[in-house]
Design a protein around this motif. Structure first.
Motif, PDB file in Angstrom:
ATOM      1  N   GLY A  57     -41.770 -22.222  55.424  1.00 11.37           N
ATOM      2  CA  GLY A  57     -40.322 -22.222  55.145  1.00 11.37           C
ATOM      3  C   GLY A  57     -39.903 -23.483  54.420  1.00 11.37           C
ATOM      4  O   GLY A  57     -38.892 -24.094  54.750  1.00 11.37           O
ATOM      5  N   LEU A  95     -35.336 -34.320  41.772  1.00 14.73           N
ATOM      6  CA  LEU A  95     -35.135 -34.257  40.323  1.00 14.73           C
ATOM      7  C   LEU A  95     -35.477 -32.860  39.801  1.00 14.73           C
ATOM      8  O   LEU A  95     -36.457 -32.249  40.243  1.00 14.73           O
ATOM      9  CB  LEU A  95     -36.021 -35.279  39.608  1.00 14.73           C
ATOM     10  CG  LEU A  95     -35.826 -36.740  40.017  1.00 14.73           C
ATOM     11  CD1 LEU A  95     -36.686 -37.648  39.160  1.00 14.73           C
ATOM     12  CD2 LEU A  95     -34.356 -37.144  39.920  1.00 14.73           C
ATOM     13  N   VAL A 109     -48.106 -19.492  61.748  1.00 16.93           N
ATOM     14  CA  VAL A 109     -49.080 -18.477  61.321  1.00 16.93           C
ATOM     15  C   VAL A 109     -50.441 -18.922  61.858  1.00 16.93           C
ATOM     16  O   VAL A 109     -50.899 -20.028  61.564  1.00 16.93           O
ATOM     17  CB  VAL A 109     -49.138 -18.380  59.775  1.00 16.93           C
ATOM     18  CG1 VAL A 109     -50.292 -17.481  59.332  1.00 16.93           C
ATOM     19  CG2 VAL A 109     -47.819 -17.871  59.219  1.00 16.93           C
ATOM     20  N   SER A 134     -47.297 -29.513  43.824  1.00 17.79           N
ATOM     21  CA  SER A 134     -47.486 -30.934  43.515  1.00 17.79           C
ATOM     22  C   SER A 134     -46.158 -31.683  43.420  1.00 17.79           C
ATOM     23  O   SER A 134     -45.363 -31.640  44.344  1.00 17.79           O
ATOM     24  CB  SER A 134     -48.323 -31.096  42.238  1.00 17.79           C
ATOM     25  OG  SER A 134     -49.585 -30.492  42.430  1.00 17.79           O
ATOM     26  N   ARG A 135     -45.923 -32.327  42.259  1.00 22.79           N
ATOM     27  CA  ARG A 135     -44.752 -33.215  42.124  1.00 22.79           C
ATOM     28  C   ARG A 135     -43.500 -32.485  41.677  1.00 22.79           C
ATOM     29  O   ARG A 135     -42.475 -33.109  41.448  1.00 22.79           O
ATOM     30  CB  ARG A 135     -45.074 -34.293  41.082  1.00 22.79           C
ATOM     31  CG  ARG A 135     -46.282 -35.091  41.446  1.00 22.79           C
ATOM     32  CD  ARG A 135     -46.790 -35.909  40.274  1.00 22.79           C
ATOM     33  NE  ARG A 135     -48.099 -36.430  40.633  1.00 22.79           N
ATOM     34  CZ  ARG A 135     -48.866 -37.152  39.834  1.00 22.79           C
ATOM     35  NH1 ARG A 135     -48.453 -37.448  38.639  1.00 22.79           N
ATOM     36  NH2 ARG A 135     -50.028 -37.594  40.231  1.00 22.79           N
TER      37      ARG A 135
HETATM   38  C1  LIG Z   1     -41.826 -38.264  47.851  1.00 23.40           C
HETATM   39  C2  LIG Z   1     -41.743 -36.970  47.082  1.00 23.40           C
HETATM   40  C3  LIG Z   1     -40.941 -36.884  45.949  1.00 23.40           C
HETATM   41  C4  LIG Z   1     -40.877 -35.677  45.247  1.00 23.40           C
HETATM   42  N1  LIG Z   1     -39.961 -35.575  44.227  1.00 23.40           N
HETATM   43  C5  LIG Z   1     -39.812 -34.385  43.593  1.00 23.40           C
HETATM   44  C6  LIG Z   1     -38.823 -34.222  42.612  1.00 23.40           C
HETATM   45  O1  LIG Z   1     -38.053 -35.137  42.326  1.00 23.40           O
HETATM   46  N2  LIG Z   1     -38.728 -33.010  41.998  1.00 23.40           N
HETATM   47  C7  LIG Z   1     -39.569 -31.967  42.296  1.00 23.40           C
HETATM   48  O2  LIG Z   1     -39.463 -30.917  41.673  1.00 23.40           O
HETATM   49  N3  LIG Z   1     -40.482 -32.080  43.275  1.00 23.40           N
HETATM   50  C8  LIG Z   1     -40.627 -33.258  43.925  1.00 23.40           C
HETATM   51  N4  LIG Z   1     -41.552 -33.392  44.918  1.00 23.40           N
HETATM   52  C9  LIG Z   1     -42.458 -32.264  45.191  1.00 23.40           C
HETATM   53  C10 LIG Z   1     -41.798 -31.195  46.060  1.00 23.40           C
HETATM   54  O3  LIG Z   1     -41.171 -31.791  47.157  1.00 23.40           O
HETATM   55  C11 LIG Z   1     -42.873 -30.203  46.522  1.00 23.40           C
HETATM   56  O4  LIG Z   1     -43.620 -29.722  45.420  1.00 23.40           O
HETATM   57  C12 LIG Z   1     -42.236 -28.989  47.212  1.00 23.40           C
HETATM   58  O5  LIG Z   1     -41.322 -29.398  48.188  1.00 23.40           O
HETATM   59  C13 LIG Z   1     -43.329 -28.114  47.845  1.00 23.40           C
HETATM   60  O6  LIG Z   1     -42.692 -27.087  48.544  1.00 23.40           O
HETATM   61  P1  LIG Z   1     -43.512 -26.131  49.522  1.00 23.40           P
HETATM   62  O7  LIG Z   1     -42.532 -25.174  50.049  1.00 23.40           O
HETATM   63  O8  LIG Z   1     -44.720 -25.645  48.816  1.00 23.40           O
HETATM   64  O9  LIG Z   1     -44.078 -27.129  50.654  1.00 23.40           O
HETATM   65  P2  LIG Z   1     -43.360 -27.674  51.972  1.00 23.40           P
HETATM   66  O10 LIG Z   1     -41.963 -28.074  51.725  1.00 23.40           O
HETATM   67  O11 LIG Z   1     -44.262 -28.714  52.537  1.00 23.40           O
HETATM   68  O12 LIG Z   1     -43.314 -26.409  52.904  1.00 23.40           O
HETATM   69  C14 LIG Z   1     -44.465 -25.846  53.481  1.00 23.40           C
HETATM   70  C15 LIG Z   1     -44.061 -25.351  54.861  1.00 23.40           C
HETATM   71  O13 LIG Z   1     -45.134 -24.628  55.417  1.00 23.40           O
HETATM   72  C16 LIG Z   1     -45.089 -24.841  56.804  1.00 23.40           C
HETATM   73  N5  LIG Z   1     -46.391 -24.485  57.366  1.00 23.40           N
HETATM   74  C17 LIG Z   1     -47.591 -25.059  57.148  1.00 23.40           C
HETATM   75  N6  LIG Z   1     -48.553 -24.431  57.830  1.00 23.40           N
HETATM   76  C18 LIG Z   1     -47.956 -23.428  58.508  1.00 23.40           C
HETATM   77  C19 LIG Z   1     -48.413 -22.416  59.395  1.00 23.40           C
HETATM   78  N7  LIG Z   1     -49.705 -22.308  59.740  1.00 23.40           N
HETATM   79  N8  LIG Z   1     -47.514 -21.556  59.918  1.00 23.40           N
HETATM   80  C20 LIG Z   1     -46.198 -21.637  59.583  1.00 23.40           C
HETATM   81  N9  LIG Z   1     -45.713 -22.571  58.756  1.00 23.40           N
HETATM   82  C21 LIG Z   1     -46.576 -23.448  58.214  1.00 23.40           C
HETATM   83  C22 LIG Z   1     -44.755 -26.317  56.941  1.00 23.40           C
HETATM   84  O14 LIG Z   1     -44.224 -26.614  58.219  1.00 23.40           O
HETATM   85  C23 LIG Z   1     -43.755 -26.499  55.812  1.00 23.40           C
HETATM   86  O15 LIG Z   1     -42.422 -26.405  56.241  1.00 23.40           O
HETATM   87  C24 LIG Z   1     -41.646 -34.579  45.643  1.00 23.40           C
HETATM   88  C25 LIG Z   1     -42.435 -34.651  46.801  1.00 23.40           C
HETATM   89  C26 LIG Z   1     -42.485 -35.830  47.528  1.00 23.40           C
HETATM   90  C27 LIG Z   1     -43.311 -35.886  48.777  1.00 23.40           C
END
Ligand SMILES: Cc1cc2nc3c(=O)[nH]c(=O)nc-3n(C[C@H](O)[C@H](O)[C@H](O)COP(=O)(O)OP(=O)(O)OC[C@H]3O[C@@H](n4cnc5c(N)ncnc54)[C@H](O)[C@@H]3O)c2cc1C
Length: 378
Positions: free
Chosen positions: A13, A50, A181, A336-337
């Motif tokens: 989520g 961003l 999960v 990633s970023r």
């Molecule tokens: C310091 C920093 C600065 C950044 N700045 C930018 C920016 O300026 N602009 C930009 O576009 N991006 C930026 N990013 C990147 C961006 O934050 C990530 O690419 C994005 O948030 C990834 O989203 P996600 O949903 O894949 O991962 P997450 O937000 O990590 O979500 C994954 C979710 O899966 C859940 N999960 C994991 N395993 C399980 C399981 N077995 N069962 C149920 N749930 C599970 C976790 O609890 C988590 O909530 C930055 C990241 C960081 C750390």
């Protein structure tokens, strides 16, 4: 225990899982988000926010292609999203400048600038004085110039994640928070169910959107996904009257001022596993660097610091595809970023893949086969 079945279960989520659920629910698909913590509690709530159409990624793709298009799809969706769900996601297309502090970097920015201009994307070339005029709050003597893109901007990433999830639940999506999960079941070569800490959900498809934990969720289906955590540390100041108007990138550390006036300063890129601690040396480096670039920050108090884990792939592009096996497994990992830049577009592609529609973008750049191709070429 058995829970009610769902067409699709989204594991994770964060912003990617929420965007996938939003797009699927809008397409009339019965979808369940399973999130072991709370919405946006990992990278999606810990980032800078961003949303940049022209920045570092443009240097790798100076003739704008799928990465640009994925960002554009997402940014355009954010304009409409706030109104659709009635949540202020604080998305501002305030424009942003990408600066260079070395002649080499200036040449790289110039190449991307020319490529973007050729494709009719609005970018303006700036000399050092032009950068200063574009963002008077920012100044560094090493800056040689850069490029300004009026489409660059920023958003409140946690509000964005919540708005996407709210949009999904309004269209009937089910949300299981505090639920993990634990196992993905198959019948023959197809996904048949997800076992969660709250019970088993029969389903026909699963979306792996587990961020930095995508590899562990992938392993539940025998996949070895090339996704690893990369830590980013951040500092937040108290609120001040707005003095930073634009998004400035290319000069580290970066600073963006939120709608409320807090300044977010960041961030590092570190390979330290799942360690989310913050260290004093980095905080001191941020303080020195940002005060040298934004003099108006002098005297502002720091109120928080934290670290988040980027889900990184070797080339920093996401993997968005249906896995070869088991059938019904969709990957939306490794953003990633730039996961905030790519979220809504990723959600749209996931919906198209899962429902068998023609994808809005060519998916080659986002397929995992590219890693095998790169390894073969090497
Ligand atoms: C310091 C920093 C600065 C950044 N700045 C930018 C920016 O300026 N602009 C930009 O576009 N991006 C930026 N990013 C990147 C961006 O934050 C990530 O690419 C994005 O948030 C990834 O989203 P996600 O949903 O894949 O991962 P997450 O937000 O990590 O979500 C994954 C979710 O899966 C859940 N999960 C994991 N395993 C399980 C399981 N077995 N069962 C149920 N749930 C599970 C976790 O609890 C988590 O909530 C930055 C990241 C960081 C750390």
């Amino acid at each position: 225990m058995r829970l009610a079945p769902s067409d699709v279960v989204v594991g994770g989520g964060g912003v990617i899982g929420a965007a996938a659920a939003w797009a699927l629910a809008r397409a009339g698909v019965a979808v369940t988000i399973v999130e072991r913590r709370g919405l946006g509690q990992e990278a999606s709530g810990s980032n800078v926010g961003l949303v940049t159409l022209f920045s570092g990624h443009s240097f790798d793709e100076p003739d704008p292609g799928p990465v640009y298009e994925l960002t554009r799809m997402s940014a355009d969706a954010y304009v409409a999203l706030g109104d659709e769900v009635g949540v202020d996601i604080e998305y501002e297309r305030c424009g942003g400048v990408v600066v260079a502090e070395t002649p080499e970097k200036l040449a790289v920015i110039r190449r991307a600038y020319e490529g973007y201009r050729r494709h009719g994307i609005p970018v303006e070339w700036l000399d050092a004085d032009g950068v200063r005029a574009c963002e008077p709050a920012f100044h560094h003597p090493a800056v040689l110039g850069g490029a300004f893109c009026p489409l660059n901007g920023h958003v409140n990433p946690l509000a964005l994640t919540r708005a996407l999830a709210l949009g999904a639940t309004r269209r009937g999506a089910r949300m299981l928070l505090g639920t993990e999960v634990q196992e993905i079941r198959t019948a023959g070569d197809r996904i048949s169910a997800v076992v969660t800490s709250a019970g088993e959900i029969a389903c026909g498809a699963v979306v792996n959107a587990a961020g930095a934990w995508a590899r562990a969720v992938g392993a539940m289906t025998g996949l070895a996904l090339p996704v690893e955590p990369q830590r980013g540390q951040i500092v937040l100041t108290e609120a001040a009257p707005r003095f930073i108007r634009r998004v400035v990138s290319g000069s580290e550390p970066s600073a963006r001022q939120t709608r409320r006036g807090n300044v977010i300063i960041g961030s590092t890129v570190e390979r330290v596993g799942f360690d989310t601690s913050v260290d004093a040396d980095t905080m001191a480096r941020f303080a020195r660097g940002v005060l040298a670039r934004y003099p108006a920050l002098h005297g502002l108090r720091v109120i928080r610091s934290w670290a988040g884990l980027r889900p990184a792939t070797p080339d920093h592009r996401p993997i968005i595809e249906m896995a070869a096996e088991p059938r019904g497994l969709c990957l939306a990992v490794g953003h990633s970023r730039r996961g905030i830049c790519y979220a809504a577009g990723t959600g749209q592609l996931v919906m198209e893949l899962v429902t068998g529609r023609a994808p809005s973008l060519p998916l080659d750049s986002f397929g995992s086969a590219r890693f095998a191709r790169a390894a073969g070429a090497a």
